[in-house]
Design a protein around this motif. Structure first.
Motif, mmCIF file in Angstrom:
data_model
loop_
_atom_site.group_PDB
_atom_site.id
_atom_site.type_symbol
_atom_site.label_atom_id
_atom_site.label_comp_id
_atom_site.label_asym_id
_atom_site.label_seq_id
_atom_site.Cartn_x
_atom_site.Cartn_y
_atom_site.Cartn_z
ATOM 1 N N TRP A 177 6.165 0.557 1.000
ATOM 2 C CA TRP A 177 5.319 1.622 0.473
ATOM 3 C C TRP A 177 5.447 1.757 -1.035
ATOM 4 O O TRP A 177 4.447 2.004 -1.733
ATOM 5 C CB TRP A 177 5.663 2.950 1.161
ATOM 6 N N ALA A 178 6.635 1.593 -1.562
ATOM 7 C CA ALA A 178 6.821 1.654 -3.016
ATOM 8 C C ALA A 178 6.041 0.538 -3.699
ATOM 9 O O ALA A 178 5.414 0.757 -4.752
ATOM 10 C CB ALA A 178 8.307 1.559 -3.358
ATOM 11 N N ASP A 179 6.043 -0.649 -3.106
ATOM 12 C CA ASP A 179 5.288 -1.768 -3.678
ATOM 13 C C ASP A 179 3.787 -1.485 -3.661
ATOM 14 O O ASP A 179 3.069 -1.824 -4.613
ATOM 15 C CB ASP A 179 5.584 -3.058 -2.906
ATOM 16 N N SER A 180 3.300 -0.871 -2.580
ATOM 17 C CA SER A 180 1.871 -0.578 -2.501
ATOM 18 C C SER A 180 1.459 0.473 -3.528
ATOM 19 O O SER A 180 0.376 0.395 -4.113
ATOM 20 C CB SER A 180 1.506 -0.102 -1.092
ATOM 21 N N VAL A 181 2.338 1.458 -3.761
ATOM 22 C CA VAL A 181 2.049 2.472 -4.782
ATOM 23 C C VAL A 181 2.015 1.843 -6.166
ATOM 24 O O VAL A 181 1.099 2.090 -6.974
ATOM 25 C CB VAL A 181 3.092 3.605 -4.726
#
Length: 288
Positions: A177-181
């Protein structure tokens, strides 16, 4: 009826309610079932209707309101409501009688007709406020339960805010999720989607202040997706068309069929971040 008795039916092993009652003024007592008591009351009601011509009616709606002088005391006034009954008849009835029988209906009528400021309807003000407060509380409870309910797609929990997304990464031991943000923010910066006006709450003439937030999703190929979205409910509704065409399954099948029939090659493409390819018509600003 002298006493209520709760017992168990040995055949069904269920609790039944009965009453100790006297019949026709006799001194002996008898154990009577609840349904038998109701049947007896219904028979008595029918007998009264036949003997005295008595009949009960329900009113359908309140039509009007008036104030008339008391015939016994000219200094007093009687507040009346015009009512349509279930048999179609229309009569004037005292406000106090209808208010005691169906206060919610009277309160709703008073609110609709703007009668709540009148002294005669003072007691219904609190009822209207309480009713509205109860409706708001129920709606808020539904929204809270909806927001707190966990959502899963393709076996992954979908977060509802950034904090929850980072917490899921910590629990799962990854950075999906951090990568997608980070990818979403990088693409917004790459397309130069925003103009930086500096720090602080700067009011720009002609621009409307709105809120923005991140929404999350899981694609069918299990990719974790983040989208930076604006609060469109805070902007004026567009007067131009906002229709977005979508290819139907039937149309896609027809295209493939014609290509196969005519020995044609079918190619497909995906426009990444298509929504960033055009400028917005709205003049908005937000605080990052």
């Amino acid at each position: 009826i002298k006493q209520r008795v709760e017992a168990f039916d040995p055949k069904t092993d269920e609790k039944v309610i009965k009453f100790i009652a006297t019949r026709d003024g006799d001194t002996f007592e008898e154990l009577v079932a609840y349904q038998d008591v109701i049947d007896a009351l219904n028979r008595q009601s029918s007998e009264m209707e036949e003997e005295f011509g008595y009949q009960s009616w329900d009113f359908e709606e309140i039509l009007d309101y008036r104030v008339v002088e008391d015939s016994d005391d000219k200094r007093k006034s009687i507040h009346q409501l015009q009512v349509r009954w279930s048999d179609g008849s229309i009569t004037w009835e005292p406000l106090s009688v209808l208010g005691a029988d169906s206060p919610e209906t009277v309160a709703a009528y008073a609110k609709e007709k703007g009668l709540l400021p009148k002294p005669a309807f003072k007691r219904y003000k609190r009822m209207v406020k309480t009713h509205q407060r109860m409706i708001r509380a129920v709606n808020q409870a539904k929204l809270r339960s909806k927001r707190k309910a966990k959502i899963y797609k393709y076996g992954y929990q979908v977060p509802q805010n950034v904090d929850e997304a980072l917490e899921l990464d910590r629990i799962n031991g990854n950075t999906n999720w951090a990568d997608s943000v980070n990818l979403e923010i990088e693409q917004l910066m790459e397309y130069k989607s925003f103009k930086n006006r500096g720090k602080g709450r700067i009011k720009i003439p002609g621009y409307q202040m709105i809120r923005c937030h991140l929404v999350f999703d899981v694609k069918h190929d299990r990719r974790h997706k983040s989208r930076f979205v604006a609060g469109g409910h805070m902007t004026r509704d567009p007067i131009e068309s906002v229709y977005s065409g979508v290819v139907s399954i039937r149309g896609l099948r027809l295209l493939i069929f014609l290509a196969e029939l005519n020995d044609l090659k079918v190619e497909c493409a995906d426009v990444g971040n298509a929504y960033l390819e055009a400028y917005t018509a709205e003049r908005v600003t937000f605080i990052a």
